[in-house]
Design a protein around this motif. Structure first.
Motif, PDB file in Angstrom:
ATOM      1  N   ALA A  64       0.831  -1.207   0.000  1.00 26.33           N
ATOM      2  CA  ALA A  64       0.000   0.000   0.000  1.00 26.33           C
ATOM      3  C   ALA A  64       0.863   1.254   0.000  1.00 26.33           C
ATOM      4  CB  ALA A  64      -0.922  -0.015   1.213  1.00 26.33           C
ATOM      5  N   VAL A  65       1.960   1.231   0.740  1.00 24.10           N
ATOM      6  CA  VAL A  65       2.865   2.381   0.772  1.00 24.10           C
ATOM      7  C   VAL A  65       3.545   2.550  -0.581  1.00 24.10           C
ATOM      8  CG1 VAL A  65       4.957   3.312   1.818  1.00 24.10           C
ATOM      9  CG2 VAL A  65       3.201   2.291   3.263  1.00 24.10           C
ATOM     10  N   ARG A  66       3.964   1.448  -1.205  1.00 26.03           N
ATOM     11  CA  ARG A  66       4.584   1.537  -2.532  1.00 26.03           C
ATOM     12  C   ARG A  66       3.620   2.144  -3.550  1.00 26.03           C
ATOM     13  NH1 ARG A  66       6.760  -3.524  -1.190  1.00 26.03           N
ATOM     14  NH2 ARG A  66       5.071  -4.568  -2.324  1.00 26.03           N
ATOM     15  N   ASP A  67       2.356   1.730  -3.498  1.00 26.24           N
ATOM     16  CA  ASP A  67       1.359   2.286  -4.416  1.00 26.24           C
ATOM     17  C   ASP A  67       1.197   3.784  -4.190  1.00 26.24           C
ATOM     18  OD1 ASP A  67       0.961  -0.229  -5.449  1.00 26.24           O
ATOM     19  OD2 ASP A  67      -0.886  -0.618  -4.331  1.00 26.24           O
ATOM     20  N   TRP A  68       1.205   4.184  -2.924  1.00 27.21           N
ATOM     21  CA  TRP A  68       1.071   5.615  -2.591  1.00 27.21           C
ATOM     22  C   TRP A  68       2.282   6.391  -3.098  1.00 27.21           C
ATOM     23  CZ3 TRP A  68       3.058   8.261   2.193  1.00 27.21           C
ATOM     24  CH2 TRP A  68       2.543   9.563   2.316  1.00 27.21           C
TER      25      TRP A  68
END
Length: 252
Positions: free
Chosen positions: A84-88
């Motif tokens: 989720a952090v990578r997508d953000w």
């Protein structure tokens, strides 16, 4: 044509804490970029105002601040937190990339605190370089972090004599506290130290909104002051619509 992209650490918010190097770079670039979170968090508008005050104090002549709308992030404790952090980060890189395309010339991303400590600016810049849509040469300008200011406000040496420091987050605190006895805790929106067993075994030095006009600090044995910290934290959030805090935990 390669463009300069500087990641400039502004420090915790006090214009007096900006480094001379950071001030010089702010004066050399054409555009000053800042992530704008007000769509999701309206109370954070004064975070942009604090950056504007830093620019007014330190930039000679006219300056151009560009607010980059910050993509929404999944904060509901997703199963794949790292994903989720990578997508953000990817969404943020695309947003800053689009802004760079709209505003030719050299630019600086204004980073709260220091770019190397729990901030995504370096990863975003790396991704912009990898995508290759905008050709940039990235430089990092360090800034004073809230951790250093916390130590100064409490007149602390962060490490015990010859001992290590663990810098962690609220998400990992309960796990890391079983292995370490000297921990700096950041990004703890839930004040996880309230859930530590044997709270009487810990001392705490806490600070919120450090570097702002209404910063607040509390220190003492964790079991004796943790509820005061929770109350002061809630007051700070109610007053400004946001709160940024960090604390040092050390076994008594």
């Amino acid at each position: 044509m390669t463009r300069r992209l500087a990641l400039v650490g502004l420090g915790p918010g006090d214009p007096d804490l900006l480094t001379a190097q950071a001030a010089r770079v702010l004066n050399e670039v054409d555009h000053l970029l800042v992530a704008d979170k007000t769509a999701q968090h309206p109370g954070t508008a004064d975070l942009i105002a604090m950056r504007e005050e830093i620019c007014r104090r330190h930039v000679r002549g006219p300056w151009h601040l560009v607010a980059v709308p910050d993509p929404e992030r999944d904060r509901d404790d997703p199963t794949d937190y790292a994903g989720a952090v990578r997508d953000w980060h990817e969404a943020r890189a695309i947003a800053f990339e689009a802004t760079l395309l709209e505003h030719p010339g050299d630019a600086a991303i204004l980073v709260w605190g220091d770019p190397s400590l729990y901030d995504s600016a370096i990863r975003i810049a790396d991704r912009i370089e990898e995508r290759g849509v905008v050709e940039v040469e990235v430089e990092v300008v360090p800034g004073l972090s809230s951790v250093q200011l916390l130590a100064a406000r409490h007149r602390l040496v962060l490490n015990a004599v010859g001992g290590p420091i663990t810098i962690t987050t609220g998400r990992r605190l309960l796990e890391d506290a079983t292995a370490g006895d000297n921990l700096v805790v950041m990004l703890d929106g839930s004040l996880t130290c309230r859930r530590l067993p044997e709270r009487a075994a810990w001392n705490v030095w806490w600070g919120a909104n450090l570097g702002s006009a209404d910063e607040v600090v509390v220190a003492g044995r964790l079991d004796r002051v943790v509820e005061e910290i929770a109350a002061r934290r809630a007051e700070a959030r109610a007053a400004r619509g946001w709160v940024m805090d960090t604390y040092l935990l050390r076994r008594a």
